[in-house]
Design a protein around this motif. Structure first.
Motif, short mmCIF file in Angstrom:
data_model
loop_
_atom_site.label_atom_id
_atom_site.label_comp_id
_atom_site.label_asym_id
_atom_site.label_seq_id
_atom_site.Cartn_x
_atom_site.Cartn_y
_atom_site.Cartn_z
N SER A 316 68.25 22.63 70.08
CA SER A 316 69.63 22.58 70.42
C SER A 316 70.45 23.21 69.51
CB SER A 316 69.99 20.93 70.61
OG SER A 316 69.57 20.09 69.19
N GLY A 317 69.83 24.20 68.68
CA GLY A 317 70.48 24.79 67.53
C GLY A 317 71.70 25.67 67.93
N LEU A 318 72.34 25.99 67.06
CA LEU A 318 73.78 26.86 67.49
C LEU A 318 73.65 27.99 66.61
CD1 LEU A 318 76.63 24.09 67.32
CD2 LEU A 318 75.55 25.12 69.36
N THR A 319 74.17 29.41 66.96
CA THR A 319 74.34 30.39 66.17
C THR A 319 75.69 30.98 66.61
OG1 THR A 319 71.85 30.80 66.20
CG2 THR A 319 73.29 32.46 65.31
N ARG A 320 76.87 30.53 66.24
CA ARG A 320 78.21 30.94 66.62
C ARG A 320 78.91 31.20 65.39
NH1 ARG A 320 79.26 25.70 70.20
NH2 ARG A 320 77.84 26.35 72.17
N PRO A 321 79.30 32.50 65.09
CA PRO A 321 79.76 33.07 63.77
C PRO A 321 81.15 32.23 63.49
CG PRO A 321 79.09 34.89 65.05
CD PRO A 321 78.88 33.72 65.95
N ALA A 322 81.34 31.93 62.23
CA ALA A 322 82.47 31.38 61.65
C ALA A 322 82.59 31.86 60.39
CB ALA A 322 82.31 29.88 61.57
N ALA A 326 85.41 27.59 55.20
CA ALA A 326 85.18 27.03 53.85
C ALA A 326 84.02 26.73 53.29
CB ALA A 326 86.25 25.75 53.66
N ASP A 327 83.72 26.65 52.00
CA ASP A 327 82.47 26.34 51.29
C ASP A 327 81.22 27.09 51.78
OD1 ASP A 327 83.84 24.43 49.65
OD2 ASP A 327 83.95 23.19 51.35
N ALA A 328 81.40 28.16 52.78
CA ALA A 328 80.02 28.80 52.82
C ALA A 328 80.16 30.10 52.06
CB ALA A 328 80.20 29.19 54.62
N TYR A 329 78.65 30.23 52.13
CA TYR A 329 78.38 31.81 51.23
C TYR A 329 77.21 32.36 51.66
CZ TYR A 329 74.92 28.72 49.02
OH TYR A 329 73.73 27.82 48.73
N THR A 330 76.82 32.27 52.93
CA THR A 330 75.73 33.08 53.40
C THR A 330 75.81 32.89 54.96
OG1 THR A 330 73.32 33.25 53.45
CG2 THR A 330 74.01 30.92 53.20
N TRP A 331 74.90 33.99 55.66
CA TRP A 331 74.69 34.07 56.84
C TRP A 331 73.51 33.20 57.26
CZ3 TRP A 331 78.46 34.94 60.25
CH2 TRP A 331 79.43 35.78 60.17
N ASN A 332 72.67 32.73 56.46
CA ASN A 332 71.41 32.24 56.58
C ASN A 332 71.60 30.60 56.68
OD1 ASN A 332 68.78 31.58 57.03
ND2 ASN A 332 68.28 31.44 54.56
N LYS A 333 70.98 30.05 57.67
CA LYS A 333 70.99 28.56 57.80
C LYS A 333 70.13 28.04 56.97
CE LYS A 333 71.64 28.59 62.99
NZ LYS A 333 71.29 28.29 64.09
#
Length: 494
Positions: A316-322, A326-333
């Motif tokens: 059920s994973g999601l891969t939708r760019p945001a 806030a508080d994010a620092y990478t494209w990696n999950k």
């Protein structure tokens, strides 16, 4: 406390940036950033199921067979088929060729050149390191890259081409091998064995595989300390303290690999973890895998009872760019197993398999730069004789592939081991088309960011304590730790 941003890294597949908090000459905290976004999971959405086998090999140019194998196994899971023995052996040979070639590339072209850096100019071995491993000029590096190129000609016969081999299907391999081709493949494997025995080990693969303890390893080293590149690495590792550098989370994951016609795995699946009374290996439990996107530039899962985003299983994973999150620092999950941080790779495979030398080395030194590099070298010695046996087991004239009709709806999971570790593909079909496709790559595990609870990923933990010399802007110890995981960032940001 000072902040140091290291990157981009050379000799790394893809883009990587590491932010370090440094105090008293050592790393106190690290944040690992995969700064490139690619979006293969969205590209696959809505495509016909079989189209995945055209797209997924193109995620990466150096581990495309691994992506093909995982994708084909996900579709085979949907179809409920298993390749015939010839097809299984051919796929194992293709996957092993790519994995072992990647190990050679890592050792000679990615890892060892760091010992040629001026920071080590005062060490007695520095001149010899430059002679052997200086990029573009080192005599051993040049020989290794030539051996790697010749090894990849195996894939021309086995799969038609490399990279982006297209012969791997849910029902097996579409490239049948005849008797004359098997003879030529055997000669190529003998040539590869000769390079390993003459240059890397300066010993037979069988004697290397017989090394079953640290005492045996260091006796083997002491007998001819300058013979072979692995012995030379051991000299450098002992002098530079690599055994005490880059401690990981103490928990390692392997999906197992090289399945046989009887359904067994040549290298088993499981999760190895350190315990106060000794290590133990737990059952894999794929349902325990989840991905947390709390610190990623991607949409998070729905909020739980306490308001934090829920980590999602790949089904059920999601891969939708945001990108403005806030508080994010990478494209990696942040992949997790049973909510825990794990590392993956050759070291994990050897620990789960119970390889005695690796298990003893980790019991003494932990998961470190030394043990990661050593595990890759030992895997080279271990797998090439297996390839010789798989090739011998191929029966020309018998089937290599069986039909694998796919349902209109359902879901499938494909797990394999790439050179860098555990690779999984999860596909959901609706009305014959892909409704969801999620990929968790080895570097996704190893270079994961913090999760919702603020727990750092495997590399982020391993970098803590790495020494930073005065004036260093690309600390050599940090380089050693990062390269010990052999990152493939393009797979990470698939």
């Amino acid at each position: 406390m000072s902040r140091l941003i290291v990157g981009p890294f050379n000799r790394v597949e893809g883009d990587l940036e590491v932010t370090l908090d440094v105090a008293d000459g050592a790393v106190r905290a690290a944040h690992v950033n995969a700064p490139m976004y690619r979006g293969f999971e969205q590209i696959l959405h809505g495509k016909l199921a079989h189209d995945a086998l055209v797209f997924v090999p193109r995620i990466c140019g150096i581990c495309s067979v691994s992506q093909s194998v995982a994708g084909a196994r996900a579709l085979a899971d949907l179809a409920g088929v298993r390749p015939p023995p010839n097809g299984q052996h051919a796929i194992n040979l293709m996957l092993a060729t790519e994995n072992l070639a990647d190990h050679l590339t890592h050792f000679y072209a990615f890892f060892m050149p760091d010992f040629c850096r001026p920071v080590y100019a005062d060490r007695p071995w520095h001149g010899e390191a430059r002679r052997r491993f200086l990029p573009e000029h080192g005599v051993q590096t040049r020989q290794a890259l030539a051996a790697r190129q010749r090894a990849f000609t195996l894939l021309g016969t086995l799969g038609g081409k490399w990279p982006h081999t297209q012969s791997i299907e849910p029902g097996g391999s579409t490239r049948a091998i005849d008797a004359a081709e098997r003879v030529r493949l055997r000669a190529k494997l003998r040539e590869w064995r000769a390079f390993l025995e003459q240059q890397l080990f300066a010993d037979t693969l069988e004697r290397v595989n017989d090394l079953d303890s640290l005492a045996a390893l260091w006796r083997w080293h002491a007998a001819q300390p300058e013979a072979g590149d692995l012995r030379f690495f051991l000299t450098l590792a002992r002098d530079t303290g690599l055994a005490g550098l880059g401690a990981g989370p103490g928990r390692c994951l392997s999906y197992g690999t090289y399945p046989q016609p009887d359904g067994t795995l040549t290298l088993p699946a499981g999760v190895w973890q350190q315990q106060p009374g000794g290590a133990q290996v737990l059952a894999l439990q794929p349902e325990a895998i989840s991905e947390d996107a709390s610190r990623s530039w991607l949409e998070s899962g729905p909020a739980g009872a306490e308001g934090a985003a829920v980590a999602l299983h790949p089904w059920s994973g999601l891969t939708r760019p945001a990108p403005d999150k806030a508080d994010a620092y990478t494209w990696n999950k942040a992949p997790r197993w049973a909510g825990q941080v794990v590392e993956t790779g050759a070291l994990a495979r050897q620990l789960v398999a119970g390889q005695p030398l690796v298990c003893e080395a980790v019991a003494l030194h932990g998961c470190s730069v030394l043990t990661r590099v050593l595990a890759r070298a030992l895997e080279l010695a271990q797998v090439l004789p297996l390839m010789e046996r798989w090739l011998q087991a191929i029966q020309p004239g018998e089937a290599f592939c069986v039909p694998a009709p796919l349902p209109d709806a359902g879901r499938g999971m494909g797990l394999t081991e790439a050179a860098r570790g555990s690779l999984g593909h999860w596909v959901v079909l609706q009305q014959g088309r892909i409704a969801n496709y999620q990929i968790v790559a080895p570097t996704s595990w190893n270079f994961a960011p913090r999760d919702a609870a603020g727990v750092p990923g495997a590399l982020e933990q391993a970098l803590v304590g790495a020494p930073v010399r005065a004036g260093e802007d690309t600390p050599v110890a940090v380089q050693h730790v990062v390269r010990s995981f052999d990152p493939c960032m393009v797979c990470t940001v698939h």
